[in-house]
Design an enzyme around this catalytic site. Sequence first.
Site, PDB file in Angstrom:
ATOM      1  N   LYS A 129     -14.821   0.869  13.982  1.00 14.56           N
ATOM      2  CA  LYS A 129     -13.508   0.231  14.228  1.00 14.56           C
ATOM      3  C   LYS A 129     -13.062   0.449  15.665  1.00 14.56           C
ATOM      4  O   LYS A 129     -12.489  -0.433  16.305  1.00 14.56           O
ATOM      5  CB  LYS A 129     -12.453   0.810  13.277  1.00 14.56           C
ATOM      6  CG  LYS A 129     -12.495   0.173  11.907  1.00 14.56           C
ATOM      7  CD  LYS A 129     -11.424   0.689  10.970  1.00 14.56           C
ATOM      8  CE  LYS A 129     -11.652   0.117   9.583  1.00 14.56           C
ATOM      9  NZ  LYS A 129     -10.891   0.746   8.537  1.00 14.56           N
ATOM     10  N   ASN A 173       0.853  -1.188   0.000  1.00 15.55           N
ATOM     11  CA  ASN A 173       0.000   0.000   0.000  1.00 15.55           C
ATOM     12  C   ASN A 173       0.893   1.243   0.000  1.00 15.55           C
ATOM     13  O   ASN A 173       2.116   1.128   0.006  1.00 15.55           O
ATOM     14  CB  ASN A 173      -0.975  -0.029   1.180  1.00 15.55           C
ATOM     15  CG  ASN A 173      -0.250  -0.057   2.503  1.00 15.55           C
ATOM     16  OD1 ASN A 173       0.429   0.896   2.863  1.00 15.55           O
ATOM     17  ND2 ASN A 173      -0.367  -1.174   3.222  1.00 15.55           N
ATOM     18  N   LYS A 227     -12.251  -2.724  17.901  1.00 15.17           N
ATOM     19  CA  LYS A 227     -10.847  -2.972  18.247  1.00 15.17           C
ATOM     20  C   LYS A 227     -10.521  -2.562  19.680  1.00 15.17           C
ATOM     21  O   LYS A 227      -9.391  -2.720  20.134  1.00 15.17           O
ATOM     22  CB  LYS A 227      -9.950  -2.259  17.244  1.00 15.17           C
ATOM     23  CG  LYS A 227     -10.264  -2.707  15.799  1.00 15.17           C
ATOM     24  CD  LYS A 227      -9.233  -2.303  14.796  1.00 15.17           C
ATOM     25  CE  LYS A 227      -9.659  -2.679  13.379  1.00 15.17           C
ATOM     26  NZ  LYS A 227      -8.560  -2.999  12.503  1.00 15.17           N
TER      27      LYS A 227
HETATM   28  O1  PMT Z   1       2.500   6.312   6.478  1.00 15.85           O
HETATM   29  P1  PMT Z   1       1.952   7.600   5.894  1.00 15.85           P
HETATM   30  O2  PMT Z   1       2.272   7.762   4.441  1.00 15.85           O
HETATM   31  O3  PMT Z   1       2.355   8.789   6.729  1.00 15.85           O
HETATM   32  O4  PMT Z   1       0.345   7.524   5.965  1.00 15.85           O
HETATM   33  C1  PMT Z   1      -0.297   7.520   7.192  1.00 15.85           C
HETATM   34  C2  PMT Z   1      -1.464   6.513   7.239  1.00 15.85           C
HETATM   35  C3  PMT Z   1      -2.547   6.933   6.277  1.00 15.85           C
HETATM   36  C4  PMT Z   1      -0.974   5.113   6.878  1.00 15.85           C
HETATM   37  C5  PMT Z   1      -1.962   6.531   8.728  1.00 15.85           C
HETATM   38  O5  PMT Z   1      -2.411   7.813   9.049  1.00 15.85           O
HETATM   39  C6  PMT Z   1      -3.083   5.525   8.931  1.00 15.85           C
HETATM   40  O6  PMT Z   1      -4.251   5.789   8.719  1.00 15.85           O
HETATM   41  N1  PMT Z   1      -2.732   4.274   9.403  1.00 15.85           N
HETATM   42  C7  PMT Z   1      -3.658   3.163   9.548  1.00 15.85           C
HETATM   43  C8  PMT Z   1      -3.889   2.526   8.203  1.00 15.85           C
HETATM   44  C9  PMT Z   1      -4.806   1.313   8.301  1.00 15.85           C
HETATM   45  O7  PMT Z   1      -4.358   0.223   8.206  1.00 15.85           O
HETATM   46  O8  PMT Z   1      -6.051   1.609   8.571  1.00 15.85           O
HETATM   47  P2  PMT Z   1      -7.242   0.489   8.710  1.00 15.85           P
HETATM   48  O9  PMT Z   1      -8.472   1.335   8.803  1.00 15.85           O
HETATM   49  O10 PMT Z   1      -7.144  -0.496   7.644  1.00 15.85           O
HETATM   50  O11 PMT Z   1      -6.926  -0.208  10.091  1.00 15.85           O
HETATM   51  C10 PMT Z   1      -7.439   0.249  11.345  1.00 15.85           C
HETATM   52  C11 PMT Z   1      -6.438  -0.014  12.449  1.00 15.85           C
HETATM   53  O12 PMT Z   1      -6.232  -1.407  12.616  1.00 15.85           O
HETATM   54  C12 PMT Z   1      -5.058   0.583  12.222  1.00 15.85           C
HETATM   55  O13 PMT Z   1      -4.570   1.059  13.468  1.00 15.85           O
HETATM   56  C13 PMT Z   1      -4.225  -0.598  11.727  1.00 15.85           C
HETATM   57  O14 PMT Z   1      -2.860  -0.441  12.101  1.00 15.85           O
HETATM   58  C14 PMT Z   1      -4.884  -1.757  12.439  1.00 15.85           C
HETATM   59  N2  PMT Z   1      -4.839  -3.035  11.710  1.00 15.85           N
HETATM   60  C15 PMT Z   1      -5.427  -3.158  10.497  1.00 15.85           C
HETATM   61  C16 PMT Z   1      -5.423  -4.370   9.852  1.00 15.85           C
HETATM   62  C17 PMT Z   1      -4.820  -5.479  10.475  1.00 15.85           C
HETATM   63  N3  PMT Z   1      -4.776  -6.666   9.894  1.00 15.85           N
HETATM   64  N4  PMT Z   1      -4.250  -5.328  11.675  1.00 15.85           N
HETATM   65  C18 PMT Z   1      -4.259  -4.146  12.310  1.00 15.85           C
HETATM   66  O15 PMT Z   1      -3.740  -4.011  13.416  1.00 15.85           O
END
Ligand code: PMT
Length: 417
Positions: free
Chosen positions: A344, A217, A348
């Site tokens: 979420k 990503n 979570k």
């Molecule tokens: O790295 P940059 O270029 O600065 O960009 C920043 C960012 C956009 C990556 C950051 O601000 C951000 O939003 N990070 C979380 C991205 C993400 O995975 O979002 P999600 O909505 O898919 O997941 C929600 C949460 O669960 C996140 O804290 C993620 O780390 C966690 N997760 C998700 C999937 C998974 N299998 N395990 C997890 O722990």
Amino acid sequence: MIAGEREPLLAGKKIVLGVTGGIAAYKAADLASRLKKEGAELRVVMTEAAAEFVQPLTFRVISGNPVHSRQFEEPRVWSVEHVALAEQADLIVVAPATAQIIACMALGLAPDLLSTVLLAARSPILAAPAMNTAMYFHPATQEHLSILRARGVVLIGPDEGGLACGATGTGRMSEPAVIAAAARRLLALSGRLAGRRALVTAGGTRERIDPVRYIGNFSSGKMGYAVAAALAAAGAAVTLISAPAALPPPAGVQFVQTESALAMREAVRERFAASDIVVMAAAVADYRPETAAAEKIKKSGGELVLTLTENPDILAELGRRKQGKIIVGFAAETEEARARGAEKLKRKNADFLVVNDVALPGAGFGVDTNIVSFLYPDGTARDLPLMSKKEIAGLITEEIVRLLPNDNKSAKENENE
Ligand code: PMT
């Protein structure tokens, strides 16, 4: 203080404001006034060039103290003064910071009083670069800035906008209000997380298809690295667990390199029990190829079908065994950010969730800025305007300090009991 009045946030804090010779020197007067109004004991050191742009008398009146400028004007005084200024300061702010002072700081040169004070400094240093765009992007300046960043100097800006040379571009000094807020945060947070252990994840995981290809990503790691740096600046012992990212690890942070979601999960699980704070800023892949081919997949002339299998949700797993830790999640959304983020947060079990609508310009992946809202389990939210990721990291750190129980016991101590 009159009842009901709040104590100035910088009351009793000794700040040295270094002003160097750029047109933005006039804005440093506004900055000085803001720091003074917040209660700082202000000492101003001007370079000779700065004194050509703004009369030292201006800073003398604002700070209520003599302005320090020429190193050899009164040798008997200055010979101790630079050391005294450096030793007593709780914070040194250099605004504007020209390419010249940045070079001096990076290379340890001390041709004048301000650079001498900076070389003798023990306090945190905050610098607000301001210069012509070509000077800012010159490889020498960029290398000097990288050196300073790696040493833990906090850099604010520069911003984009109209410059003294008539051009428009990057190089404008950040607004005094923004610099003053960063100074406040640095001082207010300094040492507040001493004795605490923090785990931060950052970057985008890579899920191998074969030895040369992966599903990934656009995460650059900027957001998570900024959080790790801010927590470390507040005194926490930080472990940064990073998926591949083209960034130097922040100074003073223990760095763990990972690649896939499964590897990141393993690294987090190993360190979770001993941590007080976990911030999951990494963009973790929800799916991985069911099998990664041992050899490079050859073209077959037809369709190639990949079967994906779901990755474990690291954050949700941690949320199920929280044990009094502060857990902060992120949510990257492209529609209905608030509603999806709230869902979420609940699922979570985080203490708060930082939601970014990554479809908005200036927000999300790759850029230096972000637009986020903090969502809380009681249904309340705090919406923040477009800010640098570093500023957002400071606010996340403030929020963590606010939420941490005040028993002064770290997870490590509890673990050993
Ligand atoms: O790295 P940059 O270029 O600065 O960009 C920043 C960012 C956009 C990556 C950051 O601000 C951000 O939003 N990070 C979380 C991205 C993400 O995975 O979002 P999600 O909505 O898919 O997941 C929600 C949460 O669960 C996140 O804290 C993620 O780390 C966690 N997760 C998700 C999937 C998974 N299998 N395990 C997890 O722990």
